[in-house]
Design an enzyme around this catalytic site. Structure first.
Site, PDB file in Angstrom:
ATOM      1  N   ALA A   1       2.418  10.349  -0.841  1.00  0.00           N
ATOM      2  CA  ALA A   1       2.703   9.730   0.455  1.00  0.00           C
ATOM      3  C   ALA A   1       3.146   8.285   0.273  1.00  0.00           C
ATOM      4  O   ALA A   1       4.093   7.827   0.922  1.00  0.00           O
ATOM      5  CB  ALA A   1       1.478   9.806   1.364  1.00  0.00           C
ATOM      6  N   ASP A   2       2.470   7.544  -0.596  1.00  0.00           N
ATOM      7  CA  ASP A   2       2.834   6.145  -0.814  1.00  0.00           C
ATOM      8  C   ASP A   2       4.298   6.001  -1.222  1.00  0.00           C
ATOM      9  O   ASP A   2       5.011   5.116  -0.734  1.00  0.00           O
ATOM     10  CB  ASP A   2       1.959   5.541  -1.913  1.00  0.00           C
ATOM     11  CG  ASP A   2       0.588   5.129  -1.409  1.00  0.00           C
ATOM     12  OD1 ASP A   2       0.301   5.345  -0.215  1.00  0.00           O
ATOM     13  OD2 ASP A   2      -0.201   4.590  -2.205  1.00  0.00           O
TER      14      ASP A   2
END
Length: 376
Positions: free
Chosen positions: A170-171
């Site tokens: 996600a990052d």
């Protein structure tokens, strides 16, 4: 191509972000020629400076993400230092921030304050859950965004439990990359119109791109994916991880019929299991027995050079030896006509000589913000 001719040469970036998503985005801009000035809290600076492992006093993680930048200590709550930051924003083309929603505005460093002195500014905010809504102010990390988006539960182990992802998906995929793409688009728009933009990047919302196939399935059938039971999540013998005799693993992705036909012939699978339709679990069990009978070295010899989309799961050393992971990487600059390089390869994050000695790593030391512009 010289560094003077990189596509973002002359672009000034003011980076107020910390840890991973924002700093990785500004690293990519720096590798494409942008001049990045990173502002960190006084004293210990960015939290990632404390991360292990270290080369001497330097955090290797911080060094990888912040090479090629200048770093200065700033107390954003001090009015005089805040005004100094606004002076820099007046010169900048891009501002990157990663505060929780509303914090930058309270500090006097929000988009409105910066736009009033620089209408062309491209201002990018990366947040966990977006600028508004019930979750906007909630703290979170990569694993939380994957969990709440539904993605974490699509692949499960034999007990029906999800496993940790291989990286911070996600990052990077929902934070860094959308930020970089939209910054480049906004810079182009600013060139044409003279107007900047406020880019809002929500990592929790952007991970839906990673689940595009699940959303397509739901739209077509009204059904959500069954954990561990769909074609790409463990339900098909053609797309699975199979253990070998020496506790290594085989990554099978023989989805297309031509690859599947060649694979089952190569490994000697019983002919009654060649057609997997309707007997997926039986075929999975049969292939597990076949692969478990021999060590990884045997299967590498069988599979290498074959068009079967099936490989031995490599160790890091094996990936480096194969040239798929470049830890020395002598040149990160794109050369004309060289399709194998991109502007952000993440190759050679640390000088090989320094890596061998472990003495120090060239990364931005934290200096007081000078009275003159660091871009001058």
């Amino acid at each position: 191509m010289s560094t003077q001719n990189l596509p973002l040469t002359g672009v000034k970036v003011l980076d107020l972000s910390t840890l991973l998503p924002g700093p990785l985005a500004t690293l990519m801009l720096a590798e494409a020629g942008a001049d990045v000035v990173k502002l960190e809290r006084p004293g210990r600076g960015d939290e990632m400076r404390t991360y292990e492992p270290k080369f001497g006093e330097a955090s290797a993680n911080y060094a990888v993400l912040n090479r090629g930048k200048s770093a200065y200590a700033v107390d954003f709550k001090d009015p005089a230092q805040r005004d100094r930051v606004l002076e820099l924003a007046a010169e900048a083309d891009v501002v990157m921030e990663q505060f929780r929603p509303g914090v930058a505005d309270r500090l006097g460093l929000g988009y409105g304050a910066m736009k009033s002195i620089n209408p062309r500014i491209v201002y990018c905010s990366i947040t966990g859950y977006g600028p508004t809504g019930d979750r906007a102010s909630r703290a979170g990390h990569d694993l939380n965004y994957l969990a709440e988006s539904g993605l974490l539960g699509v692949v499960t182990d034999n007990n029906g439990s999800p496993t940790l992802p291989v990286s911070v998906l996600a990052d990077i995929a929902a934070g860094t990359y959308p930020a970089v793409v939209n910054i480049l688009l906004a810079l182009r728009q600013a060139e044409r119109s003279g107007e900047g933009n406020h880019i809002q990047v929500s990592m929790a919302h952007n991970v839906q791109v990673l689940g595009y196939g699940y959303f397509a399935t739901h739209q077509a059938s009204g059904q959500w994916p069954r954990p561990g039971a769909e074609q790409l999540t463990g339900g098909s013998p053609r797309y699975r991880i199979y253990p070998t005799a020496d506790r290594r693993n085989i990554a099978c992705a023989a989805l297309e019929q031509k690859f599947w036909d060649r694979l089952v012939s190569l490994v000697g699978l019983d002919a009654k299991f060649h057609d997997d339709a309707g007997q997926e679990q039986a075929v999975i069990a049969a292939l597990e027995s076949v692969f478990a009978a021999k060590p990884a070295s045997y299967w590498r010899d069988v599979l290498d050079g074959e068009d079967v989309c099936t490989v031995v799961v490599a160790t890091w050393d094996e990936a480096v030896a194969a040239g798929l992971v470049d830890i020395d990487g002598p040149d990160r600059v794109v050369q004309p006509g060289d399709p194998s390089r991109s502007f952000s390869t993440m190759a050679s994050p640390i000088d090989p000589a320094l890596r061998r000695t472990g003495k120090s790593v060239p990364y931005p030391t934290l200096a007081p913000l000078p009275d003159v512009s660091p871009w001058s």
